[in-house]
Design an enzyme around this catalytic site. Structure first.
Site, PDB file in Angstrom:
ATOM      1  N   GLU A  98      -5.466  -7.669 -12.256  1.00 27.34           N
ATOM      2  CA  GLU A  98      -4.691  -7.483 -13.472  1.00 27.34           C
ATOM      3  C   GLU A  98      -5.315  -6.330 -14.249  1.00 27.34           C
ATOM      4  O   GLU A  98      -6.546  -6.187 -14.272  1.00 27.34           O
ATOM      5  CB  GLU A  98      -4.708  -8.758 -14.334  1.00 27.34           C
ATOM      6  CG  GLU A  98      -4.132  -9.994 -13.661  1.00 27.34           C
ATOM      7  CD  GLU A  98      -2.615  -9.982 -13.579  1.00 27.34           C
ATOM      8  OE1 GLU A  98      -1.997  -9.108 -14.231  1.00 27.34           O
ATOM      9  OE2 GLU A  98      -2.053 -10.824 -12.869  1.00 27.34           O
ATOM     10  N   GLY A 197      -6.485   7.574 -18.268  1.00 25.35           N
ATOM     11  CA  GLY A 197      -6.123   8.931 -17.876  1.00 25.35           C
ATOM     12  C   GLY A 197      -4.663   9.281 -18.062  1.00 25.35           C
ATOM     13  O   GLY A 197      -4.238  10.377 -17.688  1.00 25.35           O
ATOM     14  N   ASP A 200       0.781   7.546 -14.400  1.00 24.26           N
ATOM     15  CA  ASP A 200       0.710   8.052 -13.038  1.00 24.26           C
ATOM     16  C   ASP A 200       1.845   9.042 -12.792  1.00 24.26           C
ATOM     17  O   ASP A 200       2.824   9.116 -13.543  1.00 24.26           O
ATOM     18  CB  ASP A 200       0.711   6.917 -12.011  1.00 24.26           C
ATOM     19  CG  ASP A 200       1.975   6.057 -12.057  1.00 24.26           C
ATOM     20  OD1 ASP A 200       3.026   6.576 -12.421  1.00 24.26           O
ATOM     21  OD2 ASP A 200       1.891   4.870 -11.716  1.00 24.26           O
ATOM     22  N   ASP A 236      -6.055   7.733   0.037  1.00 28.70           N
ATOM     23  CA  ASP A 236      -4.889   6.963  -0.447  1.00 28.70           C
ATOM     24  C   ASP A 236      -4.301   7.605  -1.698  1.00 28.70           C
ATOM     25  O   ASP A 236      -3.964   6.925  -2.658  1.00 28.70           O
ATOM     26  CB  ASP A 236      -5.304   5.513  -0.743  1.00 28.70           C
ATOM     27  CG  ASP A 236      -4.094   4.572  -0.817  1.00 28.70           C
ATOM     28  OD1 ASP A 236      -3.062   4.900  -0.204  1.00 28.70           O
ATOM     29  OD2 ASP A 236      -4.191   3.527  -1.481  1.00 28.70           O
ATOM     30  N   ASN A 241      -1.689   7.041  -7.606  1.00 30.63           N
ATOM     31  CA  ASN A 241      -3.138   7.181  -7.747  1.00 30.63           C
ATOM     32  C   ASN A 241      -3.551   8.528  -8.323  1.00 30.63           C
ATOM     33  O   ASN A 241      -4.701   8.956  -8.172  1.00 30.63           O
ATOM     34  CB  ASN A 241      -3.818   6.963  -6.391  1.00 30.63           C
ATOM     35  CG  ASN A 241      -3.913   5.500  -6.040  1.00 30.63           C
ATOM     36  OD1 ASN A 241      -3.711   4.639  -6.886  1.00 30.63           O
ATOM     37  ND2 ASN A 241      -4.210   5.204  -4.783  1.00 30.63           N
ATOM     38  N   THR A 284     -10.235   2.549  -3.576  1.00 31.65           N
ATOM     39  CA  THR A 284     -10.284   1.364  -2.727  1.00 31.65           C
ATOM     40  C   THR A 284     -10.451   1.731  -1.253  1.00 31.65           C
ATOM     41  O   THR A 284     -11.190   1.074  -0.524  1.00 31.65           O
ATOM     42  CB  THR A 284      -9.007   0.532  -2.903  1.00 31.65           C
ATOM     43  OG1 THR A 284      -8.877   0.169  -4.268  1.00 31.65           O
ATOM     44  CG2 THR A 284      -9.046  -0.724  -2.057  1.00 31.65           C
TER      45      THR A 284
END
Length: 423
Positions: A98, A197, A200, A236, A241, A284
């Site tokens: 979360e 940031g 996306d 990825d 991302n 990840t």
């Protein structure tokens, strides 16, 4: 899974449960401000972990050694300490985490809290969290990578203030996760604090081809710096991302002259400061060297066959390109036990080509008109053309990367672009 195209906030994969036990559990002695950058523990600090836990070191002990505080905190007390001078709302979610946004009431400062349950069946492996924390701390020192502000391990029921915000998010936008009211008192969570940031790329509206090209070269430069300093591969870098913060930039003051050459210099596009700040997030699946030790590599073995079976989006092809790149070629990639620790920076080029595909076809920017009342400016035409040229030069579907020299890393690409005077 990290390849889920619908997930705004990338997720952390799960595999098996962990049998790590908790030795120490503490309370929050003072408000734990998420704004402070974590610099108290180096990327690896084996001596500290050894001193804290002795010879019987579990993966949870290693994780605690990387955290801002080397003890397990009460979850509700930790959140209460943040709420003393902040508000918190749910920002997004992934399958196994979360994501909340902490906003300080006395400033415009915001911090992203990624909350990951671990320690039980079907929850994230501790070693995956260690990898994410270590790479996040390491790459945060490089321009173009999201800032790291700390990490904590907490334990207990999911706090009521977060439950209320979870419910608000569910009512407004709908949640694909199960309501987190089932966690028990012994449940462990990792809380990773990151810079906010912005939005996306998938949810950012780019206004021009000049902005699209700016996004591309900021991402390419970040990857090139990551390669040079930490042998970094993102592995990825889909459009969820890569985050973008649109900022106000004051025009630089220039002194103009009647001299034509000086006047042209004053109008040069090269002196224009970007209004966009692009940052790479979510490591990840990434690979990086976290210290000066050449053997100190963090990486994630991409052993989930489902990652390579996706259809219908170019993103899924990129995973297959990566697998082929690191395989030996002696047997079909799906039959090989691949060593994902190997350094293969061409994977960054695969993702940069994916990025050109997104920018050229998915952002909704009109193709620049050549003539007529709606004819585009020369700058727009040049930026669009440059993006097309770069896309063709690094297309992994071709046997060779364009007609020029081989481009096998982001560093190669940036060097080529400088030689061609694109940047």
């Amino acid at each position: 899974m990290a390849s889920n195209l619908k997930t705004e906030i990338p997720e952390t994969p799960t595999k098996d449960s962990t049998d790590d036990s908790i030795i120490v559990r503490g309370s929050v002695s003072s408000p734990a401000s998420a704004e402070a950058t974590d610099s108290s523990v180096s990327c690896t600090d084996d001596a500290l972990v050894q001193a804290l836990y002795g010879d019987e070191i579990t993966e949870t002990d290693v994780l605690l050694g990387l955290c801002t505080e080397q003890k397990v905190l009460e979850f509700d007390q930790y959140i209460d300490s943040l709420l003393e001078d902040s508000s918190i709302r749910k920002l997004g979610e992934a399958s196994y985490s979360e994501v909340f946004l902490q906003s300080r009431t006395d400033s415009n400062s915001t911090t992203v809290l990624k909350i990951i349950p671990f320690g039980q069946e079907e929850q994230c492996e501790v070693k995956s969290i260690i990898q994410e924390v270590r790479i996040s701390k390491t790459m945060a020192q490089i321009d173009g990578f999201i800032g790291f502000r700390g990490a904590y391990v907490v334990q207990g029921y999911f706090p009521e203030p977060l439950m209320d915000e979870w419910d608000n998010f569910d009512m407004e936008r709908g949640s694909e996760n199960v309501r987190p009211d089932f966690y028990e008192d012994h449940q462990l969570f990792a809380v990773i604090l990151l810079e906010n940031g912005g939005s996306d790329l998938e949810h950012t509206e780019l206004q021009s081809w000049e902005e699209a090209l700016d996004v591309f070269w900021q991402a390419a430069n970040a990857l090139a710096s990551g390669e040079e300093k930490h042998l970094f591969e993102h592995r990825d870098l889909h459009w969820g991302n890569l985050v973008i913060d649109r900022r106000e930039v004051e025009p630089r003051k220039k002194s103009f002259s009647a001299n034509p050459e000086t006047l042209l210099e004053g109008l040069s596009l090269e002196d224009k400061e970007s209004t966009l700040k692009v940052s790479l997030i979510d490591y990840t699946l990434s690979r990086a060297r976290c210290t000066d030790d050449e053997n100190d590599i963090e990486f994630m073995p991409l052993n989930d066959t489902a990652l390579f079976g996706g259809k219908g989006d170019y993103q899924f092809d990129i995973y297959r390109f990566m697998r082929k790149e690191v395989s030996s070629g002696l047997v079909p990639p799906e039959e090989e036990c691949i060593d994902w620790n190997v350094y293969a920076p061409r994977t960054n080029i695969f993702w940069l080509h994916y990025l050109t595909n997104i920018l050229l076809t998915r952002m909704g920017i009109p193709r620049p008109a050549a003539r007529g009342r709606n004819a585009a400016s020369q700058t727009e035409k040049d930026c669009f053309r440059q993006l097309e040229i770069v896309a063709k030069a690094i297309d992994p579907r071709k046997k060779k990367f364009g007609k020029g020299p081989a481009i096998t890393s982001a560093g190669d690409l940036v060097g080529w672009a400088k030689a061609e005077k694109y940047i």
